[in-house]
Design an enzyme around this catalytic site. Structure first.
Site, short mmCIF file in Angstrom:
data_model
loop_
_atom_site.label_atom_id
_atom_site.label_comp_id
_atom_site.label_asym_id
_atom_site.label_seq_id
_atom_site.Cartn_x
_atom_site.Cartn_y
_atom_site.Cartn_z
N GLY A 1 0.84 -1.19 0.00
CA GLY A 1 0.00 0.00 0.00
C GLY A 1 0.87 1.24 0.00
N CYS A 2 0.39 2.29 0.60
CA CYS A 2 1.13 3.54 0.66
C CYS A 2 2.49 3.33 1.31
CB CYS A 2 0.33 4.57 1.45
SG CYS A 2 1.19 6.14 1.66
N PHE A 3 3.54 3.73 0.62
CA PHE A 3 4.89 3.50 1.15
C PHE A 3 5.16 4.27 2.43
CE2 PHE A 3 6.40 6.11 -2.78
CZ PHE A 3 5.92 7.30 -2.26
N TRP A 4 4.43 5.34 2.68
CA TRP A 4 4.62 6.09 3.93
C TRP A 4 4.47 5.19 5.14
CZ3 TRP A 4 0.65 10.55 2.85
CH2 TRP A 4 1.15 11.40 1.86
#
EC number: 1.8.4.11
Length: 169
Positions: free
Chosen positions: A9-12
């Site tokens: 998902g979102c790499f953050w």
């Protein structure tokens, strides 16, 4: 040093859990698996590059094993959702373990099989296991986002954290 690449998902949201481990040299947010060289965040979000948001982890195998990293990876994701993760939808957010060599592939596959057999989830484990491709670091403002933008990070990761708490802890 060795390298692991995980998409969840979102790499953050994939940086902090790995960055805090002993034996981790670096964790970079970036893009991999597509057909465009040096893509930008805007291009990847347009879903025209074929890239997936991922993290590149450089680690010392004498301090932490690839198998341990894979186990931590599972606990950051919903491995039953092939079409993105949590509030982030589409191929650019799909869950993937990218392997560097046959040993990593076997470790990832064995771990996936074990998770499926565990019965933890009532749906199939659909996380893909694919050969690693060129990894392009994301723009500087994406790196260590949880530290540089804590309020926005907390807001963007709320559904993920609720799922992880319910299913992994």
């Amino acid at each position: 040093m060795e390298r692991a690449i995980f998409a969840g998902g979102c790499f953050w949201c994939m940086v902090q859990p790995f960055e805090e481990l002993d034996g981790i040299e670096s964790v970079l947010s970036g893009y991999t698996g597509g057909h465009v060289e040096n893509p930008t965040y805007k291009e990847v979000c347009s879903k025209t590059t074929g890239h997936t948001e991922a993290v590149e982890i450089i680690f010392n195998p004498e301090k932490i094993s690839y198998a341990n990293l894979v186990e931590l990876y599972w606990a950051q994701t919903d491995p039953t959702d092939a079409f993105g993760q949590f509030e982030d939808r589409g191929d650019n957010y799909r869950p993937v373990i990218f392997y560097e060599n046959e040993e990593q592939r076997q470790i990832a596959q064995k771990s996936k099989d074990k998770l499926q057999a565990s019965g933890r989830f009532d749906r199939p484990i659909v996380t893909s296991i694919e050969p690693a491709d060129t990894f392009y670091p994301a723009e500087d403002y994406h790196q260590a986002f949880y530290r540089t933008n804590p309020a926005r990070y907390a807001l963007s990761s709320a559904r993920r954290h609720a799922f992880l708490e319910e299913n992994w802890h």
